[in-house]
Design an enzyme around this catalytic site. Structure first.
Site, PDB file in Angstrom:
ATOM      1  N   TYR A 138       0.867  -1.181   0.000  1.00 21.29           N
ATOM      2  CA  TYR A 138       0.000   0.000   0.000  1.00 21.29           C
ATOM      3  C   TYR A 138       0.901   1.227   0.000  1.00 21.29           C
ATOM      4  CZ  TYR A 138      -3.960   2.919   1.739  1.00 21.29           C
ATOM      5  OH  TYR A 138      -4.938   3.872   1.920  1.00 21.29           O
ATOM      6  N   LYS A 168      -1.225  -1.099  -4.183  1.00 18.90           N
ATOM      7  CA  LYS A 168      -2.318  -0.123  -4.092  1.00 18.90           C
ATOM      8  C   LYS A 168      -1.640   1.236  -4.113  1.00 18.90           C
ATOM      9  CE  LYS A 168      -6.070   1.604  -1.140  1.00 18.90           C
ATOM     10  NZ  LYS A 168      -5.708   3.033  -1.206  1.00 18.90           N
TER      11      LYS A 168
END
Length: 305
Positions: A138, A168
């Protein structure tokens, strides 16, 4: 071979009662809304889900409730990041045992990795705790302060993390996003994380996107995706501008807090935010509604099934 995530993936809010306790009974309704509006996944316990404000037990309860409530076809991706690598590994192992579809982790943001190697090692430990699940890094430099290029991370981690599925990508560096798409012969799934510029991610080849506003405006974003696929860039730009307009309204009324208010306005009351975030006042809620009405938000927002 790991299944690739694609399409719109919402980052759901964690619902609280007025006294601050979890409102787990809201999760089935949230899940039905997402599935009804064409969302393909739920990215839970992340930024929008106030994961860092939850206790460990609360995070586990939220994961179990989402896995139990998910309709067929709705993937559950669990953010397992934590400042303690031991806790992060425990959350990852729990997500796998609970039946989640993937895990993801932010970089640690207090003691930050001094180099790319340390970041890769950190993620490798967490990914190894859930070896049967795809692992997503992330990447969110604005919140973590960890700004190593995602493309460099993927190149360094490719041979180290067997279950690394992608990133992400919640950042504005479109060059880094584009470079990341090409690492290891396009092996990795890059999930675009800036709702307000989704169209830019699509142009660069994003197969999917994770965002908070997909909770309550998925129909608009699906129109952007469909217009882009059929080559109608003018229509895609018009709808992207509509998204920019309501995101600007949200920003003026509290950001994440205003997002929970938006959920309330479409019929799903996710309650207040937790400290240190500020709860939207009644006057601010009225102003938010009026702002939405002026730009036609309720004409294209998500509808309850």
């Amino acid at each position: 071979m790991m299944k690739r995530l694609s399409g719109l993936i919402a980052a759901p809010h964690t619902a609280f009662r007025a006294d601050g306790s979890l409102a787990l009974d809201m999760i089935p309704l949230q899940a039905r809304l997402l599935a009804h509006n064409g969302v393909s996944g739920a990215f839970i316990c992340g930024t929008t889900g106030e994961g860092s404000s939850l206790t460990g037990e609360e995070r586990r309860q939220v994961v179990e409730a989402w896995v139990a409530a998910r309709p067929a076809g709705l993937a559950v991706i669990v953010h397992v990041g934590h400042l303690s690598i031991g806790d992060a590994c425990a959350y990852a192992a729990h997500a796998q045992a609970a039946g989640a579809d993937a895990v993801a982790a932010l970089a640690p943001s207090f003691f930050r990795p001094p180099g790319l190697g340390e970041l890769v090692s950190w993620c490798a430990r967490i990914a190894a705790a859930a070896p049967k699940l795809p692992f997503y890094y992330y990447h969110m430099p604005a919140m973590t302060g960890v700004s190593f290029p995602a493309a460099d991370f993927l190149q360094a981690a490719n041979a180290v993390i067997p279950n690394l599925a992608g990133v992400k990508f919640t950042h504005e560096n479109l060059m880094d996003f584009g470079r990341s798409m090409e690492v290891a012969d396009s092996k990795f799934t890059m999930l675009f994380g800036r709702d307000e510029i989704l169209l830019s991610g699509l142009v660069l080849g994003a197969p999917g996107a994770v965002g908070s506003t997909y909770n309550f405006a998925a129909p608009l974003y699906l129109r952007i995706i469909e217009a882009f696929k059929r080559g109608d860039i003018a229509a895609a730009r018009r709808d992207q501008l509509k998204a920019m307009d309501f995101i600007e309204v949200l920003g003026r009324h509290g950001g994440l807090s205003a997002g929970k208010t938006a959920m309330k306005l479409i019929g799903i009351d996710c309650g207040p935010v937790r400290l240190p975030l500020r709860v939207v006042s009644a006057a601010e809620e009225k102003s938010l509604r009026e702002g939405f009405e002026r730009i036609g938000f309720f004409d294209y927002c998500s509808k309850l099934p």
